[in-house]
Design a protein around this motif. Structure first.
Motif, PDB file in Angstrom:
ATOM      1  N   GLU B  10      34.253 133.162  -7.677  1.00 45.18           N
ATOM      2  CA  GLU B  10      34.533 133.045  -9.108  1.00 45.18           C
ATOM      3  C   GLU B  10      36.022 132.881  -9.309  1.00 45.18           C
ATOM      4  O   GLU B  10      36.816 133.482  -8.591  1.00 45.18           O
ATOM      5  CB  GLU B  10      34.064 134.295  -9.855  1.00 45.18           C
ATOM      6  CG  GLU B  10      32.564 134.343 -10.013  1.00 45.18           C
ATOM      7  CD  GLU B  10      32.116 135.484 -10.907  1.00 45.18           C
ATOM      8  OE1 GLU B  10      32.724 135.648 -11.988  1.00 45.18           O
ATOM      9  OE2 GLU B  10      31.187 136.194 -10.503  1.00 45.18           O
ATOM     10  N   GLY B  11      36.401 132.069 -10.280  1.00 48.23           N
ATOM     11  CA  GLY B  11      37.824 131.933 -10.540  1.00 48.23           C
ATOM     12  C   GLY B  11      38.113 130.859 -11.564  1.00 48.23           C
ATOM     13  O   GLY B  11      37.211 130.223 -12.118  1.00 48.23           O
ATOM     14  N   ARG B  12      39.419 130.686 -11.807  1.00 46.77           N
ATOM     15  CA  ARG B  12      39.856 129.657 -12.759  1.00 46.77           C
ATOM     16  C   ARG B  12      40.096 128.355 -12.018  1.00 46.77           C
ATOM     17  O   ARG B  12      40.488 128.351 -10.855  1.00 46.77           O
ATOM     18  CB  ARG B  12      41.134 130.113 -13.463  1.00 46.77           C
ATOM     19  CG  ARG B  12      40.896 131.339 -14.357  1.00 46.77           C
ATOM     20  CD  ARG B  12      42.195 131.819 -14.951  1.00 46.77           C
ATOM     21  NE  ARG B  12      42.689 130.879 -15.952  1.00 46.77           N
ATOM     22  CZ  ARG B  12      43.961 130.806 -16.315  1.00 46.77           C
ATOM     23  NH1 ARG B  12      44.857 131.592 -15.768  1.00 46.77           N
ATOM     24  NH2 ARG B  12      44.332 129.936 -17.231  1.00 46.77           N
ATOM     25  N   GLU B  68      47.317 130.890  -9.688  1.00 46.59           N
ATOM     26  CA  GLU B  68      46.295 131.619 -10.446  1.00 46.59           C
ATOM     27  C   GLU B  68      44.968 130.848 -10.446  1.00 46.59           C
ATOM     28  O   GLU B  68      43.990 131.299 -11.036  1.00 46.59           O
ATOM     29  CB  GLU B  68      46.777 131.855 -11.873  1.00 46.59           C
ATOM     30  CG  GLU B  68      47.141 130.576 -12.590  1.00 46.59           C
ATOM     31  CD  GLU B  68      47.769 130.827 -13.954  1.00 46.59           C
ATOM     32  OE1 GLU B  68      47.068 131.368 -14.823  1.00 46.59           O
ATOM     33  OE2 GLU B  68      48.951 130.456 -14.139  1.00 46.59           O
ATOM     34  N   PHE B  69      44.962 129.666  -9.777  1.00 50.11           N
ATOM     35  CA  PHE B  69      43.753 128.838  -9.766  1.00 50.11           C
ATOM     36  C   PHE B  69      43.140 128.857  -8.356  1.00 50.11           C
ATOM     37  O   PHE B  69      43.726 128.322  -7.423  1.00 50.11           O
ATOM     38  CB  PHE B  69      44.089 127.399 -10.143  1.00 50.11           C
ATOM     39  CG  PHE B  69      44.844 127.282 -11.436  1.00 50.11           C
ATOM     40  CD1 PHE B  69      44.186 127.388 -12.661  1.00 50.11           C
ATOM     41  CD2 PHE B  69      46.224 127.080 -11.439  1.00 50.11           C
ATOM     42  CE1 PHE B  69      44.889 127.290 -13.857  1.00 50.11           C
ATOM     43  CE2 PHE B  69      46.936 126.978 -12.626  1.00 50.11           C
ATOM     44  CZ  PHE B  69      46.266 127.087 -13.844  1.00 50.11           C
ATOM     45  N   SER B  70      41.985 129.477  -8.209  1.00 48.87           N
ATOM     46  CA  SER B  70      41.410 129.575  -6.863  1.00 48.87           C
ATOM     47  C   SER B  70      40.429 128.445  -6.560  1.00 48.87           C
ATOM     48  O   SER B  70      39.940 128.322  -5.440  1.00 48.87           O
ATOM     49  CB  SER B  70      40.707 130.924  -6.694  1.00 48.87           C
ATOM     50  OG  SER B  70      39.728 131.087  -7.692  1.00 48.87           O
ATOM     51  N   MET B 135      39.689 126.777 -17.104  1.00 47.62           N
ATOM     52  CA  MET B 135      38.329 127.294 -17.327  1.00 47.62           C
ATOM     53  C   MET B 135      37.913 128.230 -16.199  1.00 47.62           C
ATOM     54  O   MET B 135      38.306 128.047 -15.054  1.00 47.62           O
ATOM     55  CB  MET B 135      37.325 126.138 -17.413  1.00 47.62           C
ATOM     56  CG  MET B 135      37.438 125.316 -18.680  1.00 47.62           C
ATOM     57  SD  MET B 135      36.435 123.818 -18.607  1.00 47.62           S
ATOM     58  CE  MET B 135      34.831 124.476 -19.010  1.00 47.62           C
ATOM     59  N   GLN B 136      37.097 129.191 -16.539  1.00 46.83           N
ATOM     60  CA  GLN B 136      36.558 130.133 -15.558  1.00 46.83           C
ATOM     61  C   GLN B 136      35.192 129.610 -15.104  1.00 46.83           C
ATOM     62  O   GLN B 136      34.348 129.259 -15.933  1.00 46.83           O
ATOM     63  CB  GLN B 136      36.413 131.518 -16.233  1.00 46.83           C
ATOM     64  CG  GLN B 136      35.952 132.629 -15.323  1.00 46.83           C
ATOM     65  CD  GLN B 136      37.093 133.223 -14.503  1.00 46.83           C
ATOM     66  OE1 GLN B 136      38.263 133.063 -14.841  1.00 46.83           O
ATOM     67  NE2 GLN B 136      36.741 133.887 -13.405  1.00 46.83           N
ATOM     68  N   ASN B 142      25.159 129.769  -2.076  1.00 47.30           N
ATOM     69  CA  ASN B 142      23.770 130.018  -1.685  1.00 47.30           C
ATOM     70  C   ASN B 142      22.860 128.997  -2.354  1.00 47.30           C
ATOM     71  O   ASN B 142      21.941 128.464  -1.742  1.00 47.30           O
ATOM     72  CB  ASN B 142      23.333 131.431  -2.101  1.00 47.30           C
ATOM     73  CG  ASN B 142      24.105 132.486  -1.334  1.00 47.30           C
ATOM     74  OD1 ASN B 142      24.277 132.374  -0.121  1.00 47.30           O
ATOM     75  ND2 ASN B 142      24.586 133.499  -2.042  1.00 47.30           N
ATOM     76  N   GLU B 143      23.167 128.729  -3.607  1.00 46.87           N
ATOM     77  CA  GLU B 143      22.311 127.795  -4.361  1.00 46.87           C
ATOM     78  C   GLU B 143      22.961 126.429  -4.524  1.00 46.87           C
ATOM     79  O   GLU B 143      22.420 125.568  -5.212  1.00 46.87           O
ATOM     80  CB  GLU B 143      21.992 128.395  -5.730  1.00 46.87           C
ATOM     81  CG  GLU B 143      21.171 129.676  -5.595  1.00 46.87           C
ATOM     82  CD  GLU B 143      20.617 130.161  -6.925  1.00 46.87           C
ATOM     83  OE1 GLU B 143      20.503 129.349  -7.857  1.00 46.87           O
ATOM     84  OE2 GLU B 143      20.330 131.359  -7.014  1.00 46.87           O
ATOM     85  N   ASN B 144      24.122 126.215  -3.866  1.00 44.24           N
ATOM     86  CA  ASN B 144      24.833 124.946  -3.940  1.00 44.24           C
ATOM     87  C   ASN B 144      25.002 124.458  -5.378  1.00 44.24           C
ATOM     88  O   ASN B 144      24.562 123.365  -5.757  1.00 44.24           O
ATOM     89  CB  ASN B 144      24.127 123.858  -3.112  1.00 44.24           C
ATOM     90  CG  ASN B 144      24.435 124.011  -1.633  1.00 44.24           C
ATOM     91  OD1 ASN B 144      25.564 124.318  -1.259  1.00 44.24           O
ATOM     92  ND2 ASN B 144      23.433 123.817  -0.803  1.00 44.24           N
ATOM     93  N   CYS B 145      25.655 125.279  -6.186  1.00 46.97           N
ATOM     94  CA  CYS B 145      25.891 124.841  -7.559  1.00 46.97           C
ATOM     95  C   CYS B 145      27.162 125.470  -8.118  1.00 46.97           C
ATOM     96  O   CYS B 145      27.684 126.440  -7.560  1.00 46.97           O
ATOM     97  CB  CYS B 145      24.705 125.189  -8.456  1.00 46.97           C
ATOM     98  SG  CYS B 145      24.537 126.944  -8.769  1.00 46.97           S
ATOM     99  N   LEU B 146      27.657 124.841  -9.188  1.00 47.07           N
ATOM    100  CA  LEU B 146      28.793 125.378  -9.941  1.00 47.07           C
ATOM    101  C   LEU B 146      28.271 125.735 -11.336  1.00 47.07           C
ATOM    102  O   LEU B 146      27.549 124.955 -11.946  1.00 47.07           O
ATOM    103  CB  LEU B 146      29.896 124.324 -10.031  1.00 47.07           C
ATOM    104  CG  LEU B 146      31.136 124.680 -10.873  1.00 47.07           C
ATOM    105  CD1 LEU B 146      32.381 124.070 -10.245  1.00 47.07           C
ATOM    106  CD2 LEU B 146      30.997 124.164 -12.306  1.00 47.07           C
ATOM    107  N   ARG B 147      28.630 126.924 -11.805  1.00 46.33           N
ATOM    108  CA  ARG B 147      28.199 127.331 -13.146  1.00 46.33           C
ATOM    109  C   ARG B 147      29.426 127.594 -14.010  1.00 46.33           C
ATOM    110  O   ARG B 147      30.416 128.142 -13.539  1.00 46.33           O
ATOM    111  CB  ARG B 147      27.395 128.633 -13.090  1.00 46.33           C
ATOM    112  CG  ARG B 147      26.082 128.527 -12.369  1.00 46.33           C
ATOM    113  CD  ARG B 147      25.281 129.828 -12.551  1.00 46.33           C
ATOM    114  NE  ARG B 147      24.198 129.872 -11.587  1.00 46.33           N
ATOM    115  CZ  ARG B 147      24.283 130.463 -10.386  1.00 46.33           C
ATOM    116  NH1 ARG B 147      25.385 131.088 -10.034  1.00 46.33           N
ATOM    117  NH2 ARG B 147      23.258 130.429  -9.558  1.00 46.33           N
ATOM    118  N   HIS B 148      29.314 127.183 -15.269  1.00 38.77           N
ATOM    119  CA  HIS B 148      30.295 127.680 -16.239  1.00 38.77           C
ATOM    120  C   HIS B 148      29.543 127.958 -17.535  1.00 38.77           C
ATOM    121  O   HIS B 148      28.421 127.496 -17.717  1.00 38.77           O
ATOM    122  CB  HIS B 148      31.472 126.720 -16.429  1.00 38.77           C
ATOM    123  CG  HIS B 148      31.128 125.393 -16.989  1.00 38.77           C
ATOM    124  ND1 HIS B 148      31.347 125.061 -18.288  1.00 38.77           N
ATOM    125  CD2 HIS B 148      30.587 124.310 -16.411  1.00 38.77           C
ATOM    126  CE1 HIS B 148      30.967 123.816 -18.494  1.00 38.77           C
ATOM    127  NE2 HIS B 148      30.489 123.335 -17.376  1.00 38.77           N
TER     128      HIS B 148
END
Lengths: 432, 190
Positions: B10-12, B68-70, B135-136, B142-148
């Motif tokens: 998780e991160g920005r 600050e952006f990972s 954006m965070q 595990n599920e091969n996805c990006l969520r926002h």
């Protein structure tokens, strides 16, 4: 199964009878090349992973050619050369070309074949993306990072995926105003900077026999600018003669099968190509030189692995003879051998070096990568402000030659020289 | 380093476009730094992406050594250009853990995998036009996805494919040890 030249080389080096694109193989190295920018990190990885007392897998196959940051007062750059020297001494490596000694050569991709380390059919890994230059001699040659290079130092092998081949068939007769640089910039403009990602770019057709070894190097050098894993040209009498004259080792060239399938093929007529530039900030921003006369320039630069060979200086001198430059013009021969030849080679009995000084160019710099990639602030020819540059080098990304405010146009040495005379982008046909 | 356990990140995000080259990721001026020397590794991180054109917000705040952006979001052909391993190293040293791009230049991708510094993930979605710097997000490997926005927006990522075993092992050396290609660290010869 029929194979391309890239596949036949990888098959032999992996101990297989046949391979196909997509196969992952452990491929043995014939040469591991490194330099002062990536060598210290490679040595760091090697010693961290194999231990401080580990020995390289084969001292005869490691070639170290410092070339990037040689003529600088930068303390870390000088320290990095010391790291190389200490490692060479500890390991007893015979192929090291020490700065500040008569052994110093200059730019690694020109020095490597010049010193007899490039042989057709062999596998060359180098810690520099322009290692693909050596495909000009029918070798499989590709750029790698420090970690992969550290792995090879210990094991002599690397896990590779066999690339698909894209075949560029170049036919027709090479006009006197067109150079290898125009051809490769035209091809990259056609397919884009990711047009050959993961693939082999194979150059074939009637044109090849018309090209000198140096011009073939110019073309293969920039395969990576289209994203390719390697660029390659099948060896012929010219490449075999070049290699034989520089090595005692037995040559074992390989060729592709005539019926080998390729993933993509396109035919080009070189007679239809014209002198061109790559506009900022991408080697794929192709434009014809004659259509960019409105671009005013501040600086001209002839140098680097792709544009600092003897033939590049001969081409520039052909244009500059009897003229004066309007631009601040920088000349950086790739190697000391070429620097010496600038004094001895002549056009109508005038040495090239004399032609350049008569034209008002800056004094010829000692051989190194110099401003091709910017480097420390005191690097010769490095941009510091918003200078508009026309250059025979291979990249024009933002900041590539130092300042990110300095736009860079890539072009052949003929076009760079013609532009140096007029002060704006100029088609060399105006002076031929 | 072995990042195989870090399956949810998780991160920005910091958003870039197409063809971001290695000179922008780490300008050649800083290639005098050697990534295997600890303090120079840190320093490389502080210069990450300082070659971007001035219109971009700073990736690492001046005076800081970490970003600050990972998570980096990019378009096509991320990391084109040089073979300098300093590029994925600078990003990793700055604190980037994952890059999500439409495609990568080959050597950059390979160096990211071989060093284990960052996960180079791919997606068919043109996220660089729909997401914005700051954006965070959550990346779930595990599920091969990006969520926002929680589960409201879910973008599929491509599986890592042939390089997955190398990444899972923690880089080329660990992979070679796991498969018996080389020996253990204190007895590295096979």
């Amino acid at each position: 199964m029929s194979m391309t030249i890239t596949e036949t080389i990888l098959a032999r080096a992996a101990g297989k009878t046949t391979v196909a694109p997509g196969d992952s193989l452990w491929v043995k190295a014939d040469i591991l090349l490194t330099h002062d920018v990536c060598g210290p990190g490679t040595i760091g990885v090697f010693q961290r992973e194999f231990g401080p007392k580990a020995t390289v897998w084969d001292t005869d196959k490691v070639v170290i050619i410092p070339d990037h940051y040689i003529f600088t007062q930068d303390e870390k750059a000088r320290r990095n050369v010391q790291i190389l020297q200490e490692f060479v001494r500890q390991q007893g490596l015979p192929h090291y070309y020490a700065p500040g000694t008569p052994d110093y050569k200059g730019v690694c991709h020109v020095a490597l074949p010049q010193e007899g380390h490039v042989r057709p059919g062999e596998v060359i890994y180098g810690t520099d993306s322009h290692t693909c230059t050596h495909g000009a001699f029918g070798a499989f040659a590709t750029g790698i990072g420090n970690t992969d290079a550290g792995f090879i130092m210990g094991t002599g092998t690397l896990l590779l995926k066999v690339p698909e081949t894209m075949r560029f068939r170049l036919d027709g007769h090479l006009p006197p105003y067109l150079m290898g640089k125009d051809i490769i910039l035209t091809l990259i403009g056609d397919i884009g900077t990711d047009g050959a990602t993961y693939r082999a770019m194979e150059f074939a057709g009637e044109l090849i026999a018309q090209l000198s070894v140096e011009e073939r190097m110019t073309i293969c050098n920039m395969a990576v600018e289209a994203g390719a894993k390697n660029g390659i040209i099948e060896p012929d009498a010219r490449t075999l003669d070049y290699a034989k004259a520089r090595t005692d080792k037995t040559l074992a060239p390989l060729y592709g099968d005539p019926d080998a399938g390729v993933a993509w093929q396109k035919d080009y007529q070189v007679d239809l190509m014209e002198p061109c530039v790559a506009e900022p900030h991408s080697p794929a921003n192709h434009a014809l030189a004659r259509e960019r006369k409105n671009v005013k320039l501040d600086r001209a630069y002839v140098g680097s692995c792709t544009g600092g060979k003897l033939g590049d200086f001969v081409a520039a001198a052909r244009i500059l003879k009897g003229h004066s430059v309007k631009l601040d013009t920088f000349l950086v021969p790739a190697t000391q051998t070429i620097a010496d030849q600038l004094q001895t080679e002549t056009i109508d009995e005038t040495p090239l070096a004399r032609i350049f000084s008569d034209a008002g160019c800056r004094d010829i710099a000692p051989p190194s990568c110099a401003a091709c990639l910017g480097g420390p602030p005191d690097t010769f020819g490095r941009t510091q402000g918003a200078e508009v540059v026309i250059s025979t080098t291979n990249r024009n990304f933002p900041g590539r030659m130092g300042s990110k405010h300095a736009p860079i146009y890539l072009a052949s040495p003929l076009t760079v020289a013609a532009s140096a005379i007029t002060g704006h982008i100029t088609d060399p046909r105006e002076f031929l | 380093m072995n990042k195989s356990e870090e399956r949810v990140i998780e991160g920005r995000i910091y958003v870039l476009g197409d063809h971001v080259d290695t000179d922008q990721i780490i300008p050649a001026e800083y290639l005098n730094l050697v990534p295997t020397i600890a303090e120079e590794y840190e320093k490389l991180g502080s210069y990450a992406l300082c070659g971007l054109p001035d219109a971009n917000p700073p990736f690492v705040t001046p005076g800081k050594i970490k970003t600050e952006f990972s998570i980096l979001i990019a378009g096509r052909n991320f990391g084109c250009g040089s073979s300098r391993e300093h590029a994925p190293v600078a990003l990793g040293a700055a604190g980037v853990r994952i890059v999500i791009a439409q495609s990568y230049a080959r050597i950059f991708f390979r160096n990211a995998v071989a060093t284990g510094e960052i996960y180079p993930c791919e997606t068919d979605e043109r996220l660089c036009e729909t997401l914005h710097t700051g954006m965070q997000v959550q990346v779930d490997l595990n599920e091969n996805c990006l969520r926002h926005n929680g589960d409201a927006a879910r973008t599929p990522l491509k599986p890592l494919g042939a390089v997955a075993p190398v990444i899972e092992a923690g880089g080329i050396f660990e992979y070679a040890r796991a498969t018996g290609m080389i020996g253990e660290k204190d007895q590295p010869r096979p």
